[in-house]
Scaffold this motif. Sequence first.
Motif, PDB file in Angstrom:
ATOM      1  N   ASP A 163       0.882  -1.161   0.000  1.00  0.00           N
ATOM      2  CA  ASP A 163       0.000   0.000   0.000  1.00  0.00           C
ATOM      3  C   ASP A 163       0.922   1.213   0.000  1.00  0.00           C
ATOM      4  O   ASP A 163       1.525   1.549   1.021  1.00  0.00           O
ATOM      5  CB  ASP A 163      -0.906  -0.004   1.233  1.00  0.00           C
ATOM      6  CG  ASP A 163      -1.923   1.129   1.199  1.00  0.00           C
ATOM      7  OD1 ASP A 163      -1.543   2.250   0.820  1.00  0.00           O
ATOM      8  OD2 ASP A 163      -3.089   0.895   1.559  1.00  0.00           O
ATOM      9  N   ILE A 164       1.060   1.853  -1.154  1.00  0.00           N
ATOM     10  CA  ILE A 164       2.058   2.907  -1.306  1.00  0.00           C
ATOM     11  C   ILE A 164       1.724   4.113  -0.437  1.00  0.00           C
ATOM     12  O   ILE A 164       2.609   4.746   0.136  1.00  0.00           O
ATOM     13  CB  ILE A 164       2.188   3.308  -2.789  1.00  0.00           C
ATOM     14  CG1 ILE A 164       2.716   2.114  -3.591  1.00  0.00           C
ATOM     15  CG2 ILE A 164       3.108   4.511  -2.961  1.00  0.00           C
ATOM     16  CD1 ILE A 164       2.770   2.331  -5.080  1.00  0.00           C
ATOM     17  N   ARG A 165       0.450   4.412  -0.292  1.00  0.00           N
ATOM     18  CA  ARG A 165       0.069   5.583   0.495  1.00  0.00           C
ATOM     19  C   ARG A 165       0.428   5.412   1.964  1.00  0.00           C
ATOM     20  O   ARG A 165       0.972   6.320   2.591  1.00  0.00           O
ATOM     21  CB  ARG A 165      -1.429   5.851   0.345  1.00  0.00           C
ATOM     22  CG  ARG A 165      -1.916   7.056   1.139  1.00  0.00           C
ATOM     23  CD  ARG A 165      -3.341   7.398   0.787  1.00  0.00           C
ATOM     24  NE  ARG A 165      -4.219   6.238   0.914  1.00  0.00           N
ATOM     25  CZ  ARG A 165      -5.508   6.264   0.589  1.00  0.00           C
ATOM     26  NH1 ARG A 165      -6.040   7.353   0.089  1.00  0.00           N
ATOM     27  NH2 ARG A 165      -6.245   5.185   0.742  1.00  0.00           N
TER      28      ARG A 165
ATOM     29  N   GLN B 196       8.530  -4.224   8.184  1.00  0.00           N
ATOM     30  CA  GLN B 196       8.817  -2.825   8.463  1.00  0.00           C
ATOM     31  C   GLN B 196      10.099  -2.422   7.734  1.00  0.00           C
ATOM     32  O   GLN B 196      11.156  -3.004   7.965  1.00  0.00           O
ATOM     33  CB  GLN B 196       8.988  -2.603   9.970  1.00  0.00           C
ATOM     34  CG  GLN B 196       7.746  -2.920  10.790  1.00  0.00           C
ATOM     35  CD  GLN B 196       6.591  -1.996  10.464  1.00  0.00           C
ATOM     36  OE1 GLN B 196       6.778  -0.794  10.258  1.00  0.00           O
ATOM     37  NE2 GLN B 196       5.391  -2.552  10.411  1.00  0.00           N
ATOM     38  N   LEU B 197       9.989  -1.425   6.856  1.00  0.00           N
ATOM     39  CA  LEU B 197      11.134  -0.963   6.086  1.00  0.00           C
ATOM     40  C   LEU B 197      11.492   0.467   6.462  1.00  0.00           C
ATOM     41  O   LEU B 197      10.627   1.254   6.834  1.00  0.00           O
ATOM     42  CB  LEU B 197      10.834  -1.021   4.583  1.00  0.00           C
ATOM     43  CG  LEU B 197      10.477  -2.380   3.988  1.00  0.00           C
ATOM     44  CD1 LEU B 197      10.198  -2.237   2.495  1.00  0.00           C
ATOM     45  CD2 LEU B 197      11.591  -3.396   4.224  1.00  0.00           C
TER      46      LEU B 197
ATOM     47  N   GLU C 209      14.877   1.895   2.252  1.00  0.00           N
ATOM     48  CA  GLU C 209      14.524   0.561   1.763  1.00  0.00           C
ATOM     49  C   GLU C 209      13.208   0.601   0.998  1.00  0.00           C
ATOM     50  O   GLU C 209      13.065  -0.037  -0.055  1.00  0.00           O
ATOM     51  CB  GLU C 209      14.425  -0.407   2.940  1.00  0.00           C
ATOM     52  CG  GLU C 209      15.750  -0.682   3.622  1.00  0.00           C
ATOM     53  CD  GLU C 209      15.597  -1.271   5.011  1.00  0.00           C
ATOM     54  OE1 GLU C 209      16.623  -1.600   5.627  1.00  0.00           O
ATOM     55  OE2 GLU C 209      14.447  -1.387   5.502  1.00  0.00           O
ATOM     56  N   PHE C 210      12.238   1.359   1.520  1.00  0.00           N
ATOM     57  CA  PHE C 210      10.939   1.444   0.855  1.00  0.00           C
ATOM     58  C   PHE C 210      11.075   2.104  -0.515  1.00  0.00           C
ATOM     59  O   PHE C 210      10.493   1.648  -1.499  1.00  0.00           O
ATOM     60  CB  PHE C 210       9.957   2.230   1.724  1.00  0.00           C
ATOM     61  CG  PHE C 210       8.572   2.323   1.138  1.00  0.00           C
ATOM     62  CD1 PHE C 210       7.665   1.289   1.303  1.00  0.00           C
ATOM     63  CD2 PHE C 210       8.187   3.436   0.409  1.00  0.00           C
ATOM     64  CE1 PHE C 210       6.394   1.364   0.751  1.00  0.00           C
ATOM     65  CE2 PHE C 210       6.922   3.519  -0.144  1.00  0.00           C
ATOM     66  CZ  PHE C 210       6.017   2.481   0.030  1.00  0.00           C
ATOM     67  N   ARG C 211      11.854   3.184  -0.595  1.00  0.00           N
ATOM     68  CA  ARG C 211      12.023   3.875  -1.878  1.00  0.00           C
ATOM     69  C   ARG C 211      12.718   2.976  -2.897  1.00  0.00           C
ATOM     70  O   ARG C 211      12.379   2.987  -4.084  1.00  0.00           O
ATOM     71  CB  ARG C 211      12.818   5.164  -1.675  1.00  0.00           C
ATOM     72  CG  ARG C 211      12.088   6.222  -0.875  1.00  0.00           C
ATOM     73  CD  ARG C 211      12.797   7.565  -0.976  1.00  0.00           C
ATOM     74  NE  ARG C 211      14.179   7.501  -0.554  1.00  0.00           N
ATOM     75  CZ  ARG C 211      14.590   7.720   0.686  1.00  0.00           C
ATOM     76  NH1 ARG C 211      13.708   7.999   1.633  1.00  0.00           N
ATOM     77  NH2 ARG C 211      15.872   7.662   0.988  1.00  0.00           N
TER      78      ARG C 211
END
Length: 241
Positions: free
Chosen positions: A142-144, A156-157, A161-163
């Motif tokens: 879920d990008i938002r 959990q990033l 890491e998420f980018r």
Amino acid sequence: MSSSTHKTVLIIEDDPDIRHLLGIRLKHAGYEPIKAANGTDGLRLVHERRPALVVLDIGLPGMDGWQVLQRIRDVTTTPVMILSARGLEAEKVRGLQSGADDYVTKPFGHQELVARIGVLLRRATDEGEPETEYADPRLQIDIRSRAVHADGVNVQLTPGEFRLLLALIQHVGQILSPEQLLELAWDDPTTTNTSRVKFTVLRLRRKLGWDDPATSPIESVRGFGYRYRQIDSDLAVASQG
């Protein structure tokens, strides 16, 4: 959350001169600096003030910066920039592997430091990100809300890491060079340190439970870079068996 909260920067630094001068620079740049001289006070401010970014000195008295970084990463994905007089590559690698988003050695230029802080804060916001979701047999995002599930497990990033993961899934099947990933995931024109990409990929795979190269959707292509490959359902099931 107020706009001032978005701009709050916590400085955890035991040197009073550096702490003072950096606070002045940040204030002039439009940020709200808050300061701590040791790790214990710094962690308290992380919980109480929820800063948008933490500037963290490694050589703190008592609880050192490595311990502080670990505790920050246990509770939040807030961007962390390490300040250190230790300029060895091994120290920089350790910082990035431990969850820091940037590593700056002393002495440093204040203008460059403020610019780097701006980059980290800009990349940590949701501005420009589509409010959408991504899903395949192995990965759901879920990008938002930045919620990530790998093989059904919530992961959990850190922001970095998420980018990086987002850059890969937005170019499914395409090989991206380390230089391209630096531009896509960090938007940092001041560095050509591609080892940042390498170690973030390693950390990302470990967190997602995708250490096995044969079944990992994040593929290393020797001599070229990395790509995200969608794994079909049969292989996904086999990898979990």
